[in-house]
Design an enzyme around this catalytic site. Structure first.
Site, short mmCIF file in Angstrom:
data_model
loop_
_atom_site.label_atom_id
_atom_site.label_comp_id
_atom_site.label_asym_id
_atom_site.label_seq_id
_atom_site.Cartn_x
_atom_site.Cartn_y
_atom_site.Cartn_z
N MET A 58 17.81 23.48 8.93
CA MET A 58 17.77 23.45 7.46
C MET A 58 18.96 22.68 6.93
SD MET A 58 16.41 27.26 6.32
CE MET A 58 17.79 28.17 7.06
N CYS A 103 19.08 22.08 3.25
CA CYS A 103 19.20 22.36 1.82
C CYS A 103 18.30 23.54 1.46
CB CYS A 103 18.81 21.13 0.98
SG CYS A 103 17.09 20.62 1.26
N CYS A 147 14.57 23.16 2.10
CA CYS A 147 14.10 23.46 3.46
C CYS A 147 13.72 24.93 3.58
CB CYS A 147 15.19 23.13 4.49
SG CYS A 147 15.61 21.38 4.61
N TYR A 194 12.73 22.47 12.28
CA TYR A 194 13.24 23.83 12.17
C TYR A 194 13.01 24.60 13.47
CZ TYR A 194 12.62 22.35 7.31
OH TYR A 194 12.65 21.64 6.15
N CYS A 240 21.16 32.81 47.07
CA CYS A 240 22.23 31.83 47.29
C CYS A 240 23.57 32.47 47.60
CB CYS A 240 22.34 30.92 46.08
SG CYS A 240 23.62 29.64 46.27
N CYS A 295 23.13 30.18 50.58
CA CYS A 295 24.05 29.04 50.54
C CYS A 295 25.48 29.41 50.87
CB CYS A 295 24.01 28.40 49.15
SG CYS A 295 22.36 28.08 48.51
N CYS A 303 36.04 -7.51 57.36
CA CYS A 303 36.11 -6.10 56.96
C CYS A 303 35.83 -5.90 55.48
CB CYS A 303 37.48 -5.52 57.30
SG CYS A 303 37.74 -5.28 59.06
N CYS A 304 36.48 -6.67 54.62
CA CYS A 304 36.38 -6.41 53.18
C CYS A 304 35.48 -7.40 52.46
CB CYS A 304 37.78 -6.46 52.55
SG CYS A 304 38.91 -5.24 53.25
#
Length: 548
Positions: free
Chosen positions: A11, A13, A16, A65, A121, A126, A545-546
């Site tokens: 809402m 106002c 509404c 709403y 769990c 877990c 490597c890189c």
């Protein structure tokens, strides 16, 4: 006559508020109504024999709403057995739902029977399993050094103390993450007991009946016990009992070769038990591709775990101090094994939908007994939702939590929240770990999606080379027409730490070329993602490597 007050969002106002009031002008059973924009609330007086609170909520929940929760009901006493929401279960899905319901200020009853709060769990799944896996890994690493200048030595092991520390951890987390949180949920009442549906809107716990506008079933799952002659008489362990006993099994035969069975097998083998796996399928982790399962089988057997596949066990019997195991192999021939220790069952899960009175609800179940739900976690009975391992959705603790939250939001806010499992990531906590996200090549083929794969052995990953542990590989599956990542499968020590990045790449459609060009820190395992992506176009053996 009954009075009820809801908080209403959206809402902006007084107009509404007036618009919401007009919606009830012709609603049968509505005696009085007052909606206030300043208060952010709607007050309704109604005849409960003609009008339900659910209808009031649905009438409010149009456009922008939302009735987000009941604030006050003057005809409801503290001992009333009528609720906005009843949650059946006490695990991840149930608690996630309870927290969301509390935020929406829904008058909620959480009914938990069986395991303590926290469900599988934290109590028997877990948390205890990963604790024991790490303890076993500590033992294994101490005894097996790959470095020439470091001699391995078998550490002193006190199994009873390990289990007691596990119990302390479980108790601490159970209280901290569930018990304490439950006490802070102002709008949620926790009731211990078994809930049974008497009809679609009523459950019974003990001698009391409880009703609600909406229900969420989040009762989880338990070990599926196969129909093996003599099994009950001989006795067996599951993850619930195995993780509790303080005397280490000197020998253990495990029925099953899914993720639970494999994690148990390796952990207890590394702690010193003699372990055998018997599995009815051709391969371990039968839902995965052979390249992954064959290599993992090799590593487990190399450690000393006996793995027997293609055997269907049909009978067990006790002979003196031994257990005789009888079965049939792939050719139908009778085979026999002797176990002088204990049996453990890890042959999948079955949903905890028994003893619920499901037959009194009209709920649809699949052929294995899991509750069918749609993308909103809604069942075929509109006011009943299901989430977590009892539903026909992926059975993980993190998916359960998301589903529980979504179910409550979908049921009471009018929003449509759904979980997207197309990029779902998962991990099997063996060593090396098995991890995946998205689809594999068989799933891509079944969906008629163009695909190609590349598989990078860890022997090409600098981090693995430096650690002297090159077990496993990183496999990527992509659509060559779009360069989109379709899926990934990983077999690697701590491979589970890589899979979320790949899951995000799938979800957000990051091109594989971007993975190949992205800057990954040198000498991290994540650099393997970059190198695997490069191998679609280049041979990494020819790079420095890189180099990119």
């Amino acid at each position: 006559m009954q009075e009820v007050t809801f908080e209403i969002t959206g809402m902006t106002c007084d107009h509404c508020a007036a618009s919401i009031e007009k919606r009830f002008a012709e609603v049968d059973g509505m005696i009085g109504k007052r909606v206030s924009y300043q208060e952010g609330q709607g007050h309704f007086t109604f005849d409960p024999s003609k009008l339900s609170k659910e209808t009031i909520i649905n009438t409010i929940n149009k456009g922008n709403y939302r009735a987000v929760g009941e604030v006050e009901s003057t005809n409801r006493s503290a001992s009333s057995n009528q609720y906005d929401l009843i949650i059946i279960g006490g695990g991840s899905a149930a608690f996630s739902a309870a927290i969301q319901a509390n935020e929406l200020k829904l008058n909620t009853l959480l009914i938990n029977g069986g395991l303590p709060l926290g469900g599988t769990c934290v109590n028997v799944g877990c948390v205890p399993s990963k604790h024991l896996i790490r303890a076993a890994e500590q033992v294994h690493r101490a005894a097996h050094s790959p470095f020439r200048g470091i001699a391995g030595a078998m550490p002193v092991l006190d199994y009873q103390t390990i289990i007691r520390q596990k119990k302390e951890l479980v108790s601490e987390l159970q209280q901290k993450k569930y018990g304490d949180i439950a006490k802070r949920l102002e709008f949620v009442k926790v009731l211990k007991g078994w809930a049974t549906f008497l009809d679609p809107k009523t459950v019974q716990v003990g001698e009391q009946n409880y009703t609600a506008i909406k229900f969420l079933i989040a009762t989880g799952a338990t070990t599926n016990i196969p129909d093996i002659e003599g099994l009950e008489e001989v006795g067996y362990l599951t993850n619930e009992s195995l993780f509790e006993q303080e005397v280490q099994p000197q020998s253990l035969t495990i029925f099953g070769a899914g993720y639970i069975a494999l994690e148990i097998a390796q952990a207890f083998h590394r702690l010193g038990s003699k372990v055998r796996i018997i599995h009815r399928s051709e391969r371990i982790l039968r839902s995965q591709m052979a390249d992954l399962t064959d290599e993992l089988t090799h590593y487990l057997q190399e450690e000393g775990i006996e793995i027997i596949t293609n055997v269907k066990v049909d009978k067990v019997e006790r002979s003196d101090s031994d257990i005789q195991i009888f079965g049939k192999d792939a050719d139908g021939k009778t085979v026999q094994f002797t176990e002088n220790g204990q049996l453990a069952v890890a042959t999948g899960i079955r949903p905890n939908t028994f003893q619920l009175g499901i037959e009194n609800t009209g709920l649809e179940l699949d052929k294995k007994g899991f509750i069918k739900v749609d993308i909103r976690q809604q069942t075929n009975v509109p006011h009943i939702y299901a989430a977590g391992d009892c539903a026909d959705t992926p059975a993980f603790v993190y998916t359960a939590a998301k589903e529980g939250k979504h179910a409550v939001s979908n049921a009471f806010t009018g929003q449509v929240m759904e979980a997207d499992y197309s990029s779902l990531s998962w991990v099997v906590f063996t060593d090396p770990q098995v991890a995946g996200a998205g689809m594999d090549e068989s799933e891509a083929e079944a969906k008629e999606i163009p695909f190609e794969t590349t598989s990078l052995p860890l022997s090409e990953v600098p981090r693995s080379q430096a650690a002297l542990d090159t077990r496993g590989f990183i496999k990527l599956i992509r659509n060559p027409e779009t360069d989109q990542l379709l899926g990934a499968r990983i077999l690697a020590p701590e491979g589970g730490e890589l899979v979320t990045a790949l899951s995000l790449a799938i979800k957000y459609k990051i091109p594989v070329s971007e993975l190949a060009d992205h800057l990954h820190p040198y000498l991290t395992l994540s650099e393997g993602i970059k190198l695997a992506a490069i191998t679609f176009e280049k041979d990494v053996a020819e790079l420095s490597c890189c180099a990119g």
